[in-house]
Each structure stands twice: as structure tokens, then as C-alpha cells.
Write an enzyme that holds these catalytic residues in place. Structure first.
Site, mmCIF file in Angstrom:
data_model
loop_
_atom_site.group_PDB
_atom_site.id
_atom_site.type_symbol
_atom_site.label_atom_id
_atom_site.label_comp_id
_atom_site.label_asym_id
_atom_site.label_seq_id
_atom_site.Cartn_x
_atom_site.Cartn_y
_atom_site.Cartn_z
ATOM 1 N N TYR A 108 0.858 -1.185 0.000
ATOM 2 C CA TYR A 108 0.000 0.000 0.000
ATOM 3 C C TYR A 108 0.896 1.236 0.000
ATOM 4 O O TYR A 108 1.566 1.522 0.993
ATOM 5 C CB TYR A 108 -0.909 -0.033 1.233
ATOM 6 C CG TYR A 108 -1.979 1.040 1.292
ATOM 7 C CD1 TYR A 108 -2.126 2.003 0.305
ATOM 8 C CD2 TYR A 108 -2.850 1.082 2.371
ATOM 9 C CE1 TYR A 108 -3.114 2.975 0.382
ATOM 10 C CE2 TYR A 108 -3.861 2.042 2.457
ATOM 11 C CZ TYR A 108 -3.980 2.981 1.460
ATOM 12 O OH TYR A 108 -4.958 3.947 1.544
ATOM 13 N N GLU A 167 -10.426 10.533 -6.912
ATOM 14 C CA GLU A 167 -10.668 11.671 -7.802
ATOM 15 C C GLU A 167 -10.041 11.500 -9.191
ATOM 16 O O GLU A 167 -10.333 12.288 -10.095
ATOM 17 C CB GLU A 167 -10.132 12.969 -7.177
ATOM 18 C CG GLU A 167 -10.756 13.327 -5.842
ATOM 19 C CD GLU A 167 -10.028 12.713 -4.651
ATOM 20 O OE1 GLU A 167 -10.210 13.216 -3.527
ATOM 21 O OE2 GLU A 167 -9.265 11.727 -4.851
ATOM 22 N N LYS A 210 -1.217 -1.123 -4.228
ATOM 23 C CA LYS A 210 -2.332 -0.178 -4.134
ATOM 24 C C LYS A 210 -1.698 1.198 -4.122
ATOM 25 O O LYS A 210 -1.113 1.619 -3.125
ATOM 26 C CB LYS A 210 -3.168 -0.410 -2.877
ATOM 27 C CG LYS A 210 -4.313 0.584 -2.700
ATOM 28 C CD LYS A 210 -5.073 0.313 -1.400
ATOM 29 C CE LYS A 210 -6.272 1.228 -1.253
ATOM 30 N NZ LYS A 210 -5.949 2.626 -1.024
ATOM 31 N N SER A 224 -1.733 4.975 -4.009
ATOM 32 C CA SER A 224 -2.497 6.171 -3.656
ATOM 33 C C SER A 224 -1.666 7.436 -3.729
ATOM 34 O O SER A 224 -2.082 8.475 -3.219
ATOM 35 C CB SER A 224 -3.098 6.015 -2.247
ATOM 36 O OG SER A 224 -4.103 5.021 -2.247
#
Length: 306
Positions: free
Chosen positions: A139, A195, A167, A169
Site C-alpha cells: 500500500y 478523484e 495499491k 495512492s
């Protein structure tokens, strides 16, 4: 060969479910899981930021995952975020997740102390060793963890054959391209920032994991459908609608997840409680904005998903 199809799609981050006393409520966990199944999402990401993991005990997180697995009945891909800010408890959660038959475990890097990359790699590999038959998802969320997944660290982690996905982000969409290229065939990269799902999918992300997916799954499923069909103009319109809802939810005094839970109550009749301190609870003055955001979702669903 690893089955990557189970990771390709819309995977909402699962919300913490509490009773009136603020304790994890197993029945509400099961109700939220049933809602996710009904909406037709690919899977759920349990115990991450949206699940308020850093404010929960090991027992809380075990109970949540147990109830998710019971209610999912094999109909959802389940990725369990197991990171704690120490290796021992992270390994305990990893072993527990494997015992329940999750598809993958995931972990952020250790937070607060800025560890060298070799120590971060050791932390992740120690967690992975506790679930030796389960895929591992890195992550990467540098804006909150304070540590970015660099290419040298990624290459070191790729030596672990259980490392199946990132993942991602981080905000630069270019990072998705870099991890896909370095990961090679069969390696999965998830878009993290809600977004920019359209941008992430267009850049090659296999799917998305997001904290606002659960409150308006119809819209994110539509984005995925439109991008696959090559209709980027319409996908962008839906993305803009999602973003306007996100901006609206973030305008409240209460924490984003408190707003989301109230919208779920309004739109779906689903009561999963509030948020755990120190996250800020909703205040009465928030309710007008919450209702406005719920109405925005309703309008967008009517416009784009009819």
C-alpha cells in the site's frame, strides 16, 4: 499463474461499523457486506484507512474481517489490510486473515519513525511470511504514511513471490505506469486516489480501491464500464460528478467517513454507526450539507446509470 482477474474491478474500501456505544458491531458489518454484494462490486478492502484501522484494536479488526468473510460467502474478492505499527501484531492479523481464506493481505509501511528502506522491506516481508499462502499487496500512500514506495524498494519487494500488487495512492498517475512496467506481466496495480480513477484506468491500472466507492458504487462502476468501452468523454463527466460529491462531503465539520455513513443511512437505510475518536463526529450544522451530497449522488445516478 496467479489469478489476477479477481483483482480487476471496483473494490470499495470497507467502512468501520459501530454500535451506539462505539464498539465494532458484527451484525452491521454483515449488513454492509451484503450491501456491497448487492451493488455488484468486485470486492472489498477491509481494515484500511476507511476502516479506521489505526484507531482499532487487533480484536476489533479480527471481528470485522470474520464477519465480512461470513457474509461475503465467496461472492467478493477480499483484501485484508493487516498493518499495525509493530511487526508482531501485523503478523498476528496476517495469519488470522489467511486462516479465514482472504484473497490477499495488504500493508502500509510503518509510520511515525522514518525507517530506512531495508527495514521497511523487512517489515513487509515479515508480515508476508506470516501468511505464506496468501498474496501480498503493498500500500503506497506517501501523503499519509510519510514514506514513498521508491523503485529500489519496489524491486527489493518483488523478490518476494507473494507480492502480487501495489495499491497506489500517490497522486502522480505516472506512478501507475512505472509500477506496471516494473512489475511485469501478471502484476496488479490499483488506482488509489478516487478523484482520478479515469486517469488511473487509462494509464493501465487493473482496478481501483477507494474510500468513497462504497457511498456511490454505481458511479464508479459506470466509470469502469465507460473506460473499458473507450468512452473517455462520458467517463470524465461521471468522474467530475463523483469529484463534486467528494468536495461537498469534505466541506463538513465532521470527518469524511462520518459524512459517508450518514449518506448511507439516508440513501440506503443502512445504519453502520459513527466514527471513532479522535475522528470528528458530525455536528447538527453538517446535516444540510450531508443531505445536499446525498441528493447530488441521486441526481448523478439518475443521469448516468439509468
Amino acid at each position: 499463474m496467479r489469478n489476477i482477474e479477481k483483482y480487476q474491478g471496483i473494490i470499495p474500501a470497507f467502512y468501520a461499523c459501530y454500535d451506539e456505544k462505539g464498539e465494532v458491531d458484527g451484525e452491521r458489518v454483515q449488513a454492509l457486506t451484503g450491501y456491497m454484494v448487492k451493488k455488484g462490486v468486485k470486492g472489498v478492502y477491509v481494515g484500511g484507512s476507511s476502516g479506521e484501522c489505526i484507531y482499532q484494536t487487533v480484536a476489533d479488526r479480527k471481528l470485522t474481517l470474520e464477519r465480512v468473510m461470513e457474509a461475503a460467502e465467496g461472492k467478493l474478492t477480499v483484501i485484508a489490510h493487516v498493518a499495525c505499527n509493530n511487526t508482531k501484531e501485523s503478523q498476528e492479523l496476517a495469519a488470522h486473515a489467511q486462516s479465514l481464506g482472504v484473497d490477499a493481505i495488504a500493508a502500509i509501511p510503518p509510520i511515525y519513525f522514518h525507517l530506512p528502506e531495508y527495514a521497511i522491506a523487512q517489515y513487509w516481508n515479515d508480515i508476508s511470511d506470516a501468511a505464506p499462502d496468501t498474496d501480498f499487496v503493498i500500500y503506497n500512500i506517501p501523503q499519509l504514511a510519510g514514506v514513498a514506495l521508491t523503485m529500489p524498494l519496489f524491486r527489493e519487494m518483488k523478490k518476494n513471490p507473494r507480492v502480487a500488487a501495489v495499491k497506489n495512492s500517490s497522486m502522480p498517475v505516472q506512478d501507475i505506469q512505472m509500477f506496471k512496467a516494473e512489475g511485469g506481466e501478471g502484476f496488479v496495480v490499483f488506482n488509489g486516489p478516487d478523484e482520478q480513477l479515469v486517469s488511473g484506468l487509462a494509464m493501465g491500472a487493473d482496478g481501483g480501491i477507494g474510500g468513497t466507492y462504497g457511498v456511490m458504487p454505481e458511479l464508479y462502476l459506470k466509470i469502469e464500464e465507460l473506460v473499458k468501452a473507450g468512452n473517455l468523454e462520458q467517463a470524465r463527466r461521471v468522474q467530475y460528478a463523483c469529484n463534486e460529491v467528494i468536495y461537498g462531503m469534505c466541506a463538513c465539520h465532521g470527518n469524511l467517513y462520518g459524512v459517508i455513513k450518514e449518506i448511507l443511512k439516508i440513501r440506503e437505510g443502512l445504519d453502520i454507526g459513527g466514527v471513532r475518536k479522535p475522528l470528528a463526529s458530525l455536528v447538527p450544522e453538517d446535516m444540510e450539507q450531508v443531505k445536499k451530497c446525498a441528493a447530488m449522488i441521486d441526481r448523478a445516478v439518475r443521469e448516468f446509470c439509468a
